[in-house]
Design an enzyme around this catalytic site. Sequence first.
Site, short mmCIF file in Angstrom:
data_model
loop_
_atom_site.label_atom_id
_atom_site.label_comp_id
_atom_site.label_asym_id
_atom_site.label_seq_id
_atom_site.Cartn_x
_atom_site.Cartn_y
_atom_site.Cartn_z
N ARG A 253 73.14 120.37 20.76
CA ARG A 253 74.43 119.71 20.96
C ARG A 253 75.27 120.04 19.73
O ARG A 253 75.04 119.48 18.67
CB ARG A 253 74.21 118.20 21.09
CG ARG A 253 75.39 117.44 21.66
CD ARG A 253 75.21 115.94 21.49
NE ARG A 253 75.57 115.53 20.15
CZ ARG A 253 75.20 114.37 19.59
NH1 ARG A 253 74.45 113.52 20.24
NH2 ARG A 253 75.58 114.07 18.36
N HIS A 257 78.38 113.38 20.20
CA HIS A 257 77.90 112.95 21.53
C HIS A 257 79.07 112.90 22.52
O HIS A 257 78.97 113.37 23.64
CB HIS A 257 77.25 111.58 21.42
CG HIS A 257 77.01 110.92 22.74
ND1 HIS A 257 76.01 111.33 23.59
CD2 HIS A 257 77.66 109.92 23.38
CE1 HIS A 257 76.05 110.59 24.70
NE2 HIS A 257 77.05 109.73 24.59
N TYR A 266 75.18 110.65 11.14
CA TYR A 266 73.72 110.68 11.27
C TYR A 266 73.12 112.08 11.30
O TYR A 266 71.92 112.24 11.33
CB TYR A 266 73.28 109.89 12.52
CG TYR A 266 73.98 110.35 13.80
CD1 TYR A 266 73.54 111.48 14.47
CD2 TYR A 266 75.07 109.65 14.31
CE1 TYR A 266 74.16 111.90 15.63
CE2 TYR A 266 75.71 110.07 15.48
CZ TYR A 266 75.25 111.19 16.13
OH TYR A 266 75.88 111.61 17.28
#
Lengths: 358, 340
Positions: A253, A257, A266
């Site tokens: 990815r 998100h 993160y």
Amino acid sequence: MADEKIPYTQYLQADGSVVGNLPEFAEDQELVLALYRHMNRARRFDTKAVAMQRTGRLPTFPPALGQEAFHVGFASAMSADDILFPTYRDGPAQMVRGVQLEELLLFTAGDERGSDFQVPRCDFPQAIPIATQTAHAVGAAYAMKLRGEKSVAVTTIGDGGSSKGDFYEAMNFAGVWQAPVIFLINNNGWAISTPRDRQSAAPTLAQKGDAVGVPGQQVDGNDVLAVYHVVSEAIAAARSGKGPALIEALTHRLTDHSTADDASRYRDADLLSEQWKEEPMIRLRTYLSNQGWWGKEDEESMLTELDQEIERAVENFEASDAPEAAAMFDYMYAELPADLMAQRAEVIAAHGHEGDGS
Amino acid sequence: MTEVTLVQAVSMALARAMEEDENVVLLGEDVGVNGGVFRATKGLQKKFGSERVIDTPLAEAAIAGVAVGMAAQGLRPVAEFQFMGFSYPGLDQIICHASRLRNRTRGRLSCPIVYRAPYGGGIHGPEHHSESTEALYAHIPGLRVVIPSSPVRAYGLLLAAIRDPDPVIFLEPKRIYRAVKQDVEDDGEALPLDLCFTLRDGDDVTLVTWGAAVKETLAAAETLDSRYDIDAAVIDVATLTPLDMDTILASVEKTGRCVIVHEAPSTGGFGAEIAARLAERGLLSLLSPIERVTGYDVVPPGARTEHRYLINEDRIIAAARRAVFFPEAPTEQDHTMEDA
Ligand SMILES: Cc1ncc(C[n+]2csc(CCOP(=O)(O)OP(=O)(O)O)c2C)c(N)n1
Ligand SMILES: [Mg+2]
């Protein structure tokens, strides 16, 4: 992540060089160029949608950046009569299936007509409650088998979603029924902020099929040729009565998100730049030019065409009226129950009848 | 005193509870490193460690269920569902176990759990991100359903919920997560559960509400006063179950009129319970039919037309005036706000 007992397929390495023996279709110039075009179309559209969100023209959007080979590879392996049970991440696969860009924009904007796409009529809309779509695929596959049809159901799920009971339960049913359904895991390494290794202690997600008698395998999800190949074979097997399959595609990815997320909170920036090196488009372009099938001019004219198509879709979307005020009532039941009529009249009185954007 | 938003007040209460009681643990999807998708648990994993602030795999049924085991073992789990619309896989565990373990074991085992979830519409969320299904939980005996509507009440009620010996469904109205800031003293003082909060006294009509709708209801009360000379009481129910009916009845005894306001659909909504109890115990004080201003009985529309579904100040004002003028219809035309 590969495991000795779990087959792993890759043809195109990150630098575009080929490993192993390419399947026959890799010589099919038209097919491979179509895969490349679909991937570019997906990425250009994605970039546009993110830009629109950033300027307040769309609500939250979940980009598929970096996962185009997965989406385009599997969707291209499906035939028109197969049925897709997608997630919110699968816009690029829906585009391959024939869903219009404008319809995807409507869906993203929270306009229900975006899920009433004209093609393909039997595909499900994007499932947002995670993993719920997997059972639908098994049910549909059962129905198709019962009627003696040769169609196959294909459903996708994320690495995170594969932790949910629904996924195991659906695979278990598919195994018992030998239903023609393909479970595809888009293992992009993250479920929002939760990394793959916090999702399951199993070395691979593909081996989750073992426990329920569904054969599992892994594929390089950055290699569109590999994805297309393994999914085609699994679909052909399911079509000929050999039952379900599980395929775990390893992708990255390469962005947040969704537009509501900030992965820098993160995710290590170094990891991200490493992962960019395995990005799926460049390796395919290298393959194409090595084959002598693609040059700079082809690239430029393709991108211009794609951008024009996308601009037209955006214009149409932005010129569209909002749904009629009464629409929130009119699709609740096959026929409007008497008990809802007063509420419906109240909404029309307050907001008018026409889809005037109010 | 610090000026904080509702969501910051949630964080403050969680931090306070964790400091006070080492048995308090947080668990859920993205609650740790990321601090929650709404930042409600921001900084807590750094402060209290990953064993007490647990990023779980993605599985709400297991989140709900492990909390039951933890609680029976003396921990005080605060489990987060990322959105109310994703709490339903947990219903099996909540209905079949959390709500009844005390009763099943005649008090030997119990479930001091808080299940938190952001709820309600109005944030232009994707499908399933706008649910207001509090009535589902309110229907389950053995649960408390608690809904704060201000930073002060978020802090005080969440502390109370965590200290409570029984399971609490704590629903946070995300539309007003950052709507206002209030001075909240981080003094560890809880607010009482099982009691309504009277936010405004009034003699003419009682407006009963909870959650984000408190905002529009208070605004409507102001307009009713300034424009129509109608003196409306506003009650924030705050704890839906067990219900403090006495506070509502006392106000309706005074005003004779009641308008119930909630974002959730009308049919089977919690407003129906309040209306039924008014009919049972307060019928003789009523001067007009009970009014309900609620969501419609439809799937919450997507972001593009959501504003037509959400309750607004106009609808509350119109209902209050109908009640006050009953049996006549209000004479002057209702003023209308600009359509959003
Ligand atoms: C049942 C459920 N729980 C939580 C969510 C909120 N949510 C949306 S996406 C997501 C992470 C999903 O990760 P993964 O399955 O790996 O798919 P990806 O987003 O990476 O494609 C979460 C927790 C949801 N949509 N449904
Ligand atoms: Mg993922």
